[in-house]
Design an enzyme around this catalytic site. Structure first.
Site, PDB file in Angstrom:
ATOM      1  N   CYS A  67      54.064  32.454  31.308  1.00 50.31           N
ATOM      2  CA  CYS A  67      54.325  32.808  29.836  1.00 50.31           C
ATOM      3  C   CYS A  67      55.456  32.974  29.258  1.00 50.31           C
ATOM      4  O   CYS A  67      56.232  32.829  30.198  1.00 50.31           O
ATOM      5  CB  CYS A  67      53.734  34.481  29.289  1.00 50.31           C
ATOM      6  SG  CYS A  67      54.485  35.927  30.133  1.00 50.31           S
ATOM      7  N   CYS A 100      53.423  29.836  26.047  1.00 48.77           N
ATOM      8  CA  CYS A 100      54.394  29.407  26.433  1.00 48.77           C
ATOM      9  C   CYS A 100      54.712  27.801  25.939  1.00 48.77           C
ATOM     10  O   CYS A 100      55.933  27.209  25.566  1.00 48.77           O
ATOM     11  CB  CYS A 100      54.868  29.059  27.847  1.00 48.77           C
ATOM     12  SG  CYS A 100      54.177  27.976  28.632  1.00 48.77           S
ATOM     13  N   CYS A 132      56.220  24.060  28.752  1.00 50.79           N
ATOM     14  CA  CYS A 132      55.837  24.100  29.827  1.00 50.79           C
ATOM     15  C   CYS A 132      55.401  23.520  30.386  1.00 50.79           C
ATOM     16  O   CYS A 132      55.491  21.642  29.996  1.00 50.79           O
ATOM     17  CB  CYS A 132      54.192  25.101  30.097  1.00 50.79           C
ATOM     18  SG  CYS A 132      54.112  26.251  29.590  1.00 50.79           S
TER      19      CYS A 132
END
Length: 134
Positions: free
Chosen positions: A11, A85, A89
């Site tokens: 996250c 995220c 990511c």
């Protein structure tokens, strides 16, 4: 995937959702799964309300520290579970990805964080079942 899969929870701040998910996975799977968590922009510390919510169910995440998401950790993980995220990511071919849409506990009180904690538990249980781990 090896006999002991590795799961990476990601996250943004690695201070709430991913820390609670890692805590649940360690609690429910024991040594059957290698557990990792990281964030794209890690906070200085784990959210104290997330720590309190997990303590209510007997899981201690006080020693956890937010970590930056790095290439090596992502590449070495079998399953990547992202939680808000977005585009930061990394994507690696051949990895299993799940994106869990969950409310962010940042700035929330304990009454708002408890349902997030419980939803994470449900999702972790489903993840374990999909990995064939009791």
């Amino acid at each position: 995937m090896s006999t002991r899969p590795s799961v990476l929870f990601v996250c943004v701040h690695n201070a709430g959702r991913s820390q609670m998910a890692a805590g649940w996975l360690r609690h429910l799977a024991g040594d059957a799964v290698e557990v990792r968590s990281a964030g794209s922009a890690p906070a200085d510390a784990v959210n104290p309300v997330a720590v309190a919510a997990m303590a209510e169910v007997g899981i201690d995440i006080t020693a956890n520290r937010p970590r930056i998401l790095d290439y090596e950790t992502a590449e070495a993980s079998d399953v990547m579970v992202t939680m808000g995220c977005g585009d930061v990511c990394p994507v690696f071919p051949g990895k299993r990805y799940e994106d869990w849409v969950l409310a962010d506990p940042a700035g929330q009180g304990i009454d708002a964080v408890r349902p997030i904690r419980d939803e994470i538990r449900t999702r972790v249980e489903g993840l374990l079942a999909s990995l064939g781990i009791d």
